[in-house]
Every structure is written in C-alpha cells, then in structure tokens.
Enzyme design. Structure first.
Site, PDB file in Angstrom:
ATOM      1  N   CYS A 383       0.840  -1.199   0.000  1.00 21.82           N
ATOM      2  CA  CYS A 383       0.000   0.000   0.000  1.00 21.82           C
ATOM      3  C   CYS A 383       0.875   1.250   0.000  1.00 21.82           C
ATOM      4  O   CYS A 383       1.461   1.569  -1.027  1.00 21.82           O
ATOM      5  CB  CYS A 383      -1.000  -0.033   1.148  1.00 21.82           C
ATOM      6  SG  CYS A 383      -2.460   0.933   0.751  1.00 21.82           S
ATOM      7  N   HIS A 509      -3.699  -4.993   0.292  1.00 22.33           N
ATOM      8  CA  HIS A 509      -3.113  -5.559   1.526  1.00 22.33           C
ATOM      9  C   HIS A 509      -3.164  -7.087   1.489  1.00 22.33           C
ATOM     10  O   HIS A 509      -4.121  -7.675   2.006  1.00 22.33           O
ATOM     11  CB  HIS A 509      -3.888  -5.067   2.749  1.00 22.33           C
ATOM     12  CG  HIS A 509      -3.711  -3.615   3.027  1.00 22.33           C
ATOM     13  ND1 HIS A 509      -2.821  -3.146   3.955  1.00 22.33           N
ATOM     14  CD2 HIS A 509      -4.292  -2.532   2.478  1.00 22.33           C
ATOM     15  CE1 HIS A 509      -2.872  -1.819   3.978  1.00 22.33           C
ATOM     16  NE2 HIS A 509      -3.764  -1.423   3.087  1.00 22.33           N
ATOM     17  N   GLU A 511      -1.592  -9.131   3.227  1.00 20.68           N
ATOM     18  CA  GLU A 511      -1.445  -9.710   4.571  1.00 20.68           C
ATOM     19  C   GLU A 511      -2.786 -10.112   5.191  1.00 20.68           C
ATOM     20  O   GLU A 511      -2.845 -11.033   5.997  1.00 20.68           O
ATOM     21  CB  GLU A 511      -0.690  -8.742   5.502  1.00 20.68           C
ATOM     22  CG  GLU A 511      -1.408  -7.466   5.917  1.00 20.68           C
ATOM     23  CD  GLU A 511      -1.301  -6.314   4.931  1.00 20.68           C
ATOM     24  OE1 GLU A 511      -1.021  -6.566   3.742  1.00 20.68           O
ATOM     25  OE2 GLU A 511      -1.506  -5.153   5.347  1.00 20.68           O
TER      26      GLU A 511
HETATM   27  N1  GLN Z   1      -1.932   6.649   2.780  1.00 22.71           N
HETATM   28  C1  GLN Z   1      -2.016   5.910   1.561  1.00 22.71           C
HETATM   29  C2  GLN Z   1      -3.357   6.068   0.881  1.00 22.71           C
HETATM   30  O1  GLN Z   1      -4.327   6.452   1.508  1.00 22.71           O
HETATM   31  C3  GLN Z   1      -1.702   4.452   1.783  1.00 22.71           C
HETATM   32  C4  GLN Z   1      -2.695   3.768   2.642  1.00 22.71           C
HETATM   33  C5  GLN Z   1      -2.210   2.455   3.222  1.00 22.71           C
HETATM   34  O2  GLN Z   1      -1.005   2.193   3.275  1.00 22.71           O
HETATM   35  N2  GLN Z   1      -3.114   1.637   3.698  1.00 22.71           N
HETATM   36  O3  GLN Z   1      -3.480   5.836  -0.287  1.00 22.71           O
END
Ligand code: GLN
Length: 533
Positions: A383, A509, A511
């Site tokens: 992410c 994600h 994970e």
């Molecule tokens: N802050 C980033 C976004 O909102 C990444 C979010 C995250 O790592 N879950 O796109």
C-alpha cells in the site's frame, strides 16, 4: 445442527489475556469436528469502527472482504478458521448507539424513553443473533471486548445475562482469567479469578467454563479450589499455559478438552479427537526450519508490534511454507536517514515497507526503497510501501522534479501518486476510503503471476491515493512495470521492476488474506526470494 448455539467469551483480571486466540482455537476445534463456526467481536469503545483509530491505540485495523474496518482479532479468526468474516463480525458501542439514535430520530420508538435497557441491550442482542439467523452456523462465538467490571462493558454483560434466559440451553459462557505466579512466595494465586467471577456474578452471569491463563501448570488442588469458589465443575476449569506461538493454542486446548467440554454442555454427542493434521504439519514446519532469513520491516509504528499484526503473521505462514525461520528486524522509518540507512539495512535479506498514512517517516521509507532497488535486495512494498517505491523511482531513476504523493505534498510538481477520483469530494473520515475486495488482472511472466499462478485475483484495499496513470508509459520505459491492473477502473494495483531480483509493490493488503492453511502467495514468493542458496 438444528439450531445455532451461542458461546460467549468474557475476560477478567486484566486485558490482553488472549480472548481472541482462545475463541479462535475453540472455533478451530469445533470446525475440525465438522461444525460451521463463526466468531464475533463486540468492542466497548464509542468509535463506530476502528478505522479512525491510530494504530498505537489498538494495533492494526483489519479489513474484511466486504470492506469493514475492524478489530485485529478478526484477523486471528480468519487465520485460524480460513473462513472470511464480515461487517457483522465486529460491532462497537459506537455503532450500537448510532443505530439506536438513528431509529429514535426516525420515530421508531413511538414516543418511548430510549434507554440502555432495553433499547441498547436489544440492539446488542439483535447484532449477536444476526449471525445465527439463516442456519449458516452451528456455533456463533461472541467475544466481549474489555474486562468484566469495566463500566463500558456493562451493557454487553447485561445482554449476555438476558440471552441466557432467552436462549436457555443454546447458550454458554466461557470466562478467561489470569492466575498470577508470585515469585516471592513461589505460589500461583487464584484470588483475582475468584474476584473476577464474583464481578460477573454480580451482573447476573454464572460462567460455565473457566479458562485460566498461567505461566506454570495448575495443580489439581488449584483447579478444585477455583471450581469450588466459582461454582463450576472441576472438569470445566481449563488450564491455558503460555506457549511459544499462538498456533499451539488449539493443540493445547484440545489436550485440555475444551471442545469436548463445550459439546458436553450442549448435550451433543461426539466421536474421537480430530487429528488436526494440516495444522500440525504447519506447526512442524514452523518449528523445524531449514533456512533462516532476516527481513527489515520499515515502518513508523514499530514500537507496537500489533500495529503490523497481519504482516507479522503472514511471515509466520510464509516462513513455514518455505521451511524458513523469518526474523523480523523492525526499523523505525524516522531513524532511517542518509547517515544511518546502510547500517540499518545492510544485514537484511529482504526489505518490506509497510502501509501507513501521513507524512511522518516518509523520507526514511523512500531511502529504504532506494537501498533495496540499487542493491538488488528483495523489496516488498504494501500500500503506502508501493507508493513509496513509485516516488523513489520518480526521484532517482526518472529524475522528475519534486515527485511525491499528493497526500504528503498538495503542491508537489509531479504527483506520481494521485488522489483517487472518487475520493476528491469526500470530507468525512470514517469508512470512506476505497475499502474491501477488488479484482485485479495480472500480466504473465511476472513475479505476481508466478506467485498466484492465476491471471485474475481479488485482494483487499484500504487507501485513498493511487498510482497516477499519466506517468505509466514513462515508468515502463524506464523499467518499472504495472503488472496488476484493476480491469474495471484501470487503477494500477501492482508495480514490479523486472530487472530486479524481486521488487514488488502492491496497492492492496495481501497480509489480510494469509492464513495458516493458505499462506499468501506473494509472501511465500517474497520469503523464497530472500533465502540465500
Ligand atoms: N496513505 C495511503 C493512501 O491512503 C496508503 C494507505 C495504506 O497504506 N493503507 O493511499
């Protein structure tokens, strides 16, 4: 089974005793006997969901397929059971009150005074029973967050008291407490447990089973004493001794016959112990690794390991799949700078840059991505970790002027990470990100495709920003390729550097979907890339 049975798990003496793990272990044992089981967590805080909580408060925010932002215990439930949870599996006091107040505004209570009893407790009971409707589950295990005696837990305990009457023999209560060891006198002490059960009794709830967390074995005398003082059968006093990994707990609970105690309580006949073979195979591999690797995890919440719970567990699963011991070296992103980064990262066999929000520690993460890229060290960006890799590439390979994410710098000259179109009008913070499962199409002959062995995948998201597609051609010409794309929106979900040993950034994600039985393919592939032959 004809009717759903409800099992409540409460906790006493202290928090963090592992109600979630005990619940998940019991669920695993019942599942292994062929029953369908789900687990629900009731959290006593006023936030409508944990999505707006800083990870320092309660650890990671877990995301379900249907896009609910939930307590991290739901991650344990999925990792143990290998079954998806949903919005219905996590309820907070905030959500309960929000619903009741909305109904009041709507006029649903027809002029009545709206009160904790019955209106709040009715809503809690409705949420508990919701999972049992439709006959989908034989057992619904409901974990009550917090510790009995807390003011904020009272409406939940009261709801359990009422449900015991309503559901009669379809209901049971398991209470988890601590039996501390006093080193000075060399004794295990049961008094805190007695007091905690008394507190539960004052609220009208008699537990059926006591699970006692302890550092040392409980003697028969101690079990007798607890049984006597707390009105439970001696056979229903279960020892839960500290073990090396949470994945041992189902095995320990099976030895203690927790599943048999539960089935007996409901008068359900049962056969021989299930052998838990796949589970034991996993444990065996986990305990007897053939290789060892060290992965630097670069993040800004590293003081609190729970902030990266699902990532840590995904490494446990992927490590076992590779028969490899994965040591995680937690590196604080704020400590990574020009003069420290080589020292902090030089021993890493692989580098993972974690999800996150906001500006703090960003420069350190960019340096970590640069170090991995330039030194051919396997890199996994999740992410924000993917967005960081994109920013680093713009800065040091494309040599763009002032590249950044709009999240970090609204006025940057090259917004290689852009705010998603549908996010532009959003001002509310809670539950408004791009959340939950979305499809992604993979390019062949890529690390991603090799890992998944499939061209179509679904992964869970939680973000507002995205790769800025205006730059895509520039990136692919210079050697960073978009290898996973959302087929409907064209959003870039995966980037890779094919020339590099293993350099993968994912906007989703992975994970959240790694389980003991199904370790996540990308984690398995990443760990494999870090093993030195
Ligand atoms: N802050 C980033 C976004 O909102 C990444 C979010 C995250 O790592 N879950 O796109």
């Amino acid at each position: 089974m004809a009717t759903t049975k409800y099992i409540f798990v409460t906790g006493g003496v202290t928090s963090s005793l592992g109600k979630g793990i005990i619940s998940a272990s019991l669920a695993k044992l019942l599942q292994a006997r062929g029953y369908s089981v789900t687990i629900q967590k009731l959290d006593p805080y006023i936030n409508v969901d944990p999505g707006t909580l800083n990870p320092y408060e309660h650890g990671e925010c877990y995301v379900t397929e249907d896009g609910a932002e939930t307590d991290l215990d739901l991650g344990h439930y999925e990792r143990f059971l290998n079954v998806f949870t949903s919005q219905a599996n996590n309820v907070t006091t905030g959500r309960i009150y929000q619903d009741v107040i909305n109904k009041e505004r709507h006029g649903d209570f027809l002029g009545k005074t709206v009160q904790i009893i019955p209106h709040i407790t009715d809503e809690i009971k409705r949420r508990i029973k919701l999972l049992g409707t439709g006959g989908k589950f034989d057992f619904v295990i409901t974990e009550i967050g917090g510790t009995v005696g807390d003011i904020e837990s009272l409406p939940y305990v009261e709801s359990v008291r009422q449900l015991r009457w309503e559901l009669k023999n379809r209901c049971m209560v398991i209470h988890l407490t601590l039996v501390p060891f006093l080193a000075a006198s060399g004794e295990l002490k049961t008094k805190p447990t007695q007091h905690s059960v008394k507190t539960l009794l004052e609220a009208g709830v008699q537990p059926d089973v006591l699970v006692l967390r302890t550092e040392h074995p409980l003697t028969s005398d101690i079990k007798n004493k607890v049984a006597n003082f707390c009105n439970v059968q001696k056979e229903s006093v279960v020892e839960s001794r500290d073990v090396n990994t949470i994945y041992e707990v189902p095995i320990e609970m099976q030895k203690e016959k927790l599943d048999e105690i539960v089935l007996n309580h409901f008068n359900i006949e049962f056969g021989a112990k299930p052998d838990l073979k796949p589970w034991k195979t996993f444990l065996n591999k986990y305990k007897n690794p053939k290789h060892e690797v060290t992965i630097a995890l670069v993040g800004k919440y590293v003081e609190l390991k729970d902030a990266y719970k699902s990532i840590n567990e995904a490494f446990v699963h992927a490590g076992a799949a590779n028969e490899t011991k994965v040591n995680i070296n937690y590196v604080h992103s704020e400590e990574v700078n020009e003069s420290t980064y080589v020292n902090l990262l030089k021993d890493a066999d692989g580098i993972i840059v974690t999800p996150g929000f906001g500006h703090r520690g960003i420069a350190g993460k960019v340096l970590a991505a640069q170090y991995a890229r330039e030194n051919n060290v396997p890199y996994f960006g999740i992410c924000l970790g993917m967005q960081i890799a994109v920013i680093e590439f713009a800065k040091n390979v494309l040599k763009l002027e002032d590249p950044n994410s709009l999240e970090m710098d609204r006025k940057c000259k090259n917004p290689v990470i852009n705010l998603m179109e549908e996010q532009k009008m959003i001002t509310e913070k809670g539950g408004t990100m791009r959340l939950g499962s979305y499809p992604c199409k993979l390019l062949k002959d890529t690390h991603a495709y090799d890992a998944y062995q499939s061209a179509k995948i679904n992964e869970r998201h939680r973000h507002r920003y995205e790769f800025n597609n205006i730059y895509q051609e520039m990136y692919s010409k210079a050697g960073m390729i978009a290898t996973g794309i959302n087929p409907e929106t064209e959003l870039v979900e995966i980037v890779e550097i094919p020339k590099h040993k293993w350099f993968v950034g994912v906007q989703f994600h992975p994970e959240y979907k790694s389980t003991v039985i199904n370790p996540h393919p990308l984690f398995v592939s990443f760990v494999k890339a870090t093993i030195k032959e």
